[in-house]
Scaffold this motif. Structure first.
Motif, short mmCIF file in Angstrom:
data_model
loop_
_atom_site.label_atom_id
_atom_site.label_comp_id
_atom_site.label_asym_id
_atom_site.label_seq_id
_atom_site.Cartn_x
_atom_site.Cartn_y
_atom_site.Cartn_z
N UNK A 150 0.81 -1.08 -0.06
CA UNK A 150 -0.09 0.07 -0.07
C UNK A 150 0.80 1.13 0.05
N UNK A 151 1.37 1.33 -1.23
CA UNK A 151 2.55 2.71 -1.26
C UNK A 151 2.01 4.11 -0.88
N UNK A 152 0.81 4.06 -0.77
CA UNK A 152 0.25 5.40 -0.60
C UNK A 152 0.60 6.01 0.95
N UNK A 153 1.07 4.93 1.70
CA UNK A 153 1.64 5.34 3.14
C UNK A 153 3.06 6.07 3.07
N UNK A 154 3.31 6.07 1.94
CA UNK A 154 4.47 7.14 1.61
C UNK A 154 4.29 8.40 1.95
N UNK A 155 3.13 8.78 1.94
CA UNK A 155 2.67 10.27 2.43
C UNK A 155 2.44 10.54 3.70
N UNK A 156 2.42 9.14 4.45
CA UNK A 156 2.05 9.49 6.08
C UNK A 156 3.38 9.68 6.78
N UNK A 157 3.85 11.02 6.80
CA UNK A 157 5.23 11.15 7.36
C UNK A 157 4.97 11.98 8.68
N UNK A 158 3.79 12.00 9.59
CA UNK A 158 4.04 12.77 10.66
C UNK A 158 4.14 11.98 11.88
N UNK A 159 4.51 12.16 13.04
CA UNK A 159 4.55 11.29 13.96
C UNK A 159 3.58 11.21 14.86
N UNK A 160 2.77 12.19 14.94
CA UNK A 160 1.58 12.34 15.78
C UNK A 160 0.43 11.80 15.64
N UNK A 161 0.05 11.44 14.70
CA UNK A 161 -1.37 10.88 14.19
C UNK A 161 -1.10 8.99 14.33
N UNK A 162 -0.29 8.63 15.14
CA UNK A 162 0.03 7.14 15.02
C UNK A 162 -0.02 6.73 16.77
N UNK A 163 -0.20 5.25 16.81
CA UNK A 163 0.10 4.62 17.87
C UNK A 163 1.13 3.79 17.59
N UNK A 164 2.56 3.52 18.45
CA UNK A 164 3.35 2.59 18.23
C UNK A 164 3.43 1.55 19.36
N UNK A 165 3.79 0.42 18.91
CA UNK A 165 3.72 -0.69 19.86
C UNK A 165 5.14 -0.51 20.48
N UNK A 166 5.49 -0.17 21.76
CA UNK A 166 6.75 -0.04 22.39
C UNK A 166 7.68 -0.95 22.00
N UNK A 167 7.24 -2.30 22.11
CA UNK A 167 8.30 -3.06 22.08
C UNK A 167 8.84 -2.87 20.45
N UNK A 168 8.27 -2.79 19.54
CA UNK A 168 8.59 -2.43 18.28
C UNK A 168 9.60 -1.30 18.07
N UNK A 169 9.33 -0.08 18.80
CA UNK A 169 9.97 0.84 18.98
C UNK A 169 11.32 0.62 19.41
N UNK A 170 11.13 -0.02 20.75
CA UNK A 170 12.52 -0.26 21.31
C UNK A 170 13.18 -1.09 20.24
N UNK A 171 12.85 -2.26 19.87
CA UNK A 171 13.37 -3.40 19.06
C UNK A 171 14.35 -2.60 18.12
N UNK A 172 13.84 -1.66 17.36
CA UNK A 172 14.59 -1.28 16.31
C UNK A 172 15.39 0.23 16.69
N UNK A 173 15.33 0.49 18.10
CA UNK A 173 15.77 1.78 18.85
C UNK A 173 15.78 3.12 17.74
N UNK A 174 14.43 3.22 17.62
CA UNK A 174 13.87 4.51 16.86
C UNK A 174 14.16 5.46 17.78
N UNK A 175 14.73 6.77 17.02
CA UNK A 175 14.86 8.01 17.80
C UNK A 175 14.79 9.12 16.67
N UNK A 176 14.33 10.19 16.83
CA UNK A 176 14.23 11.52 16.18
C UNK A 176 15.60 11.85 15.94
N UNK A 177 15.85 12.33 14.88
CA UNK A 177 17.13 13.23 14.56
C UNK A 177 16.82 14.34 15.31
N UNK A 178 18.11 14.74 15.87
CA UNK A 178 18.21 15.94 16.79
C UNK A 178 18.77 17.11 15.98
N UNK A 179 18.62 18.37 16.48
CA UNK A 179 19.08 19.56 15.80
C UNK A 179 18.80 20.05 14.46
#
Length: 290
Positions: A150-179
């Protein structure tokens, strides 16, 4: 349904006009197992005092003060203090709908997906209207999909309209770029790609503020050369992810269409009001990209 805890991260910086409405929208959720992690990122107005007032008012609201480090750093700081089984972000001048987290966590518990995406409306002091980018990303409610199908998800680029599973977040060590600005973009595509599956809700979960004239947000100040520079940096970070993961040519094409029709076009339309360094940077990068 179980009632897993959701950690909602609210980075705060000089938003005293909007902060109460934002925090009220989270406090009045119909879902009852939420912790709210508020991060005052060195505000110089009354935002910090408002934050601490809500921390005193609600036992599940927790306030942290830190020196200014930017939005990405504030989000990362908040995520490091999260104890919930799910993770969400809210920008402090926006609002969430009353049933947002109930609907998203219900779907996540039913499907087991790593991310649930909800629809978005924009608003200002005068009206509420659809978010153009989210209208392209969210066609209808879908369960257990993926950006490769479903490549239309390429347009879904905002962080805040989502719910993330924390185990998934931690598994991939996601972090927002800083600065940098546009720190959502280099995180949301990898999250979509690395997720086992994603659910999409076509009902509105988030109200995204469009600042009134004279009170522009960072993303509305697109004639500043640092704004353009950070957008191009975000684009390059996504491109490097595509190269590292040898992503399918069809999805690469969808990404290029999105960049050419949306990201670059937004800045092309600002060229008549831009200075020479801005013009030169845009021309050089887009020429090479083409």
């Amino acid at each position: 349904m179980n009632h897993p805890k959701i950690s909602v991260i609210v980075p705060i910086y000089n938003v005293e006009k909007y902060l109460k409405a934002c925090l009220d929208s989270i406090a009045h959720q119909t879902y009852d197992n939420i912790e709210v992690i508020m991060v005052n990122d060195g505000s110089t107005d009354q935002s910090g005092n408002i934050m601490h007032h809500y921390a005193d008012l609600y036992s599940n609201f927790h306030g942290y003060d830190k020196p200014n480090g930017g939005l990405g750093q504030a989000r990362n700081f908040g995520a490091s203090h999260a104890a919930g089984e799910y993770l969400a972000f809210v920008d402090s001048d926006d609002r969430v709908t009353a049933d947002a987290y109930l609907h998203m966590v219900t779907m996540a518990e039913q499907t087991g997906s790593d991310i649930v995406v909800g629809n978005v409306l924009r608003f200002n002091a005068y009206k509420t209207f659809p978010s153009g980018i989210h209208r392209q990303a969210i066609v209808r409610t879908k369960r257990r999909i993926h950006i490769t199908t479903d490549p239309e998800l390429i347009y879904d680029t905002t962080a805040w309209n989502k719910l993330y599973r924390t185990s998934f977040w931690n598994k991939h060590q996601f972090a927002f770029p800083e600065g940098m600005l546009y720190e959502d973009i280099p995180l949301t595509f990898p999250a979509h790609y690395l997720a086992r599956s994603v659910d999409v809700l076509d009902e509105t979960v988030y109200f995204w503020r469009f600042r009134n004239f004279g009170d522009h947000s960072i993303t509305q100040s697109r004639t500043a050369v640092n704004n353009l520079r950070d957008r191009l940096k975000a684009v390059e970070m996504v491109n490097r992810f595509f190269e590292a993961y040898l992503i399918d040519p069809e999805l690469c094409e969808a990404k290029d269409v999105k960049l050419l029709s949306l990201d670059f076009m937004m800045y092309l339309n600002k060229l008549p009001n831009a200075d020479q360094p801005y013009f030169d940077l845009f021309q050089d990068y887009v020429t090479r990209y083409l």
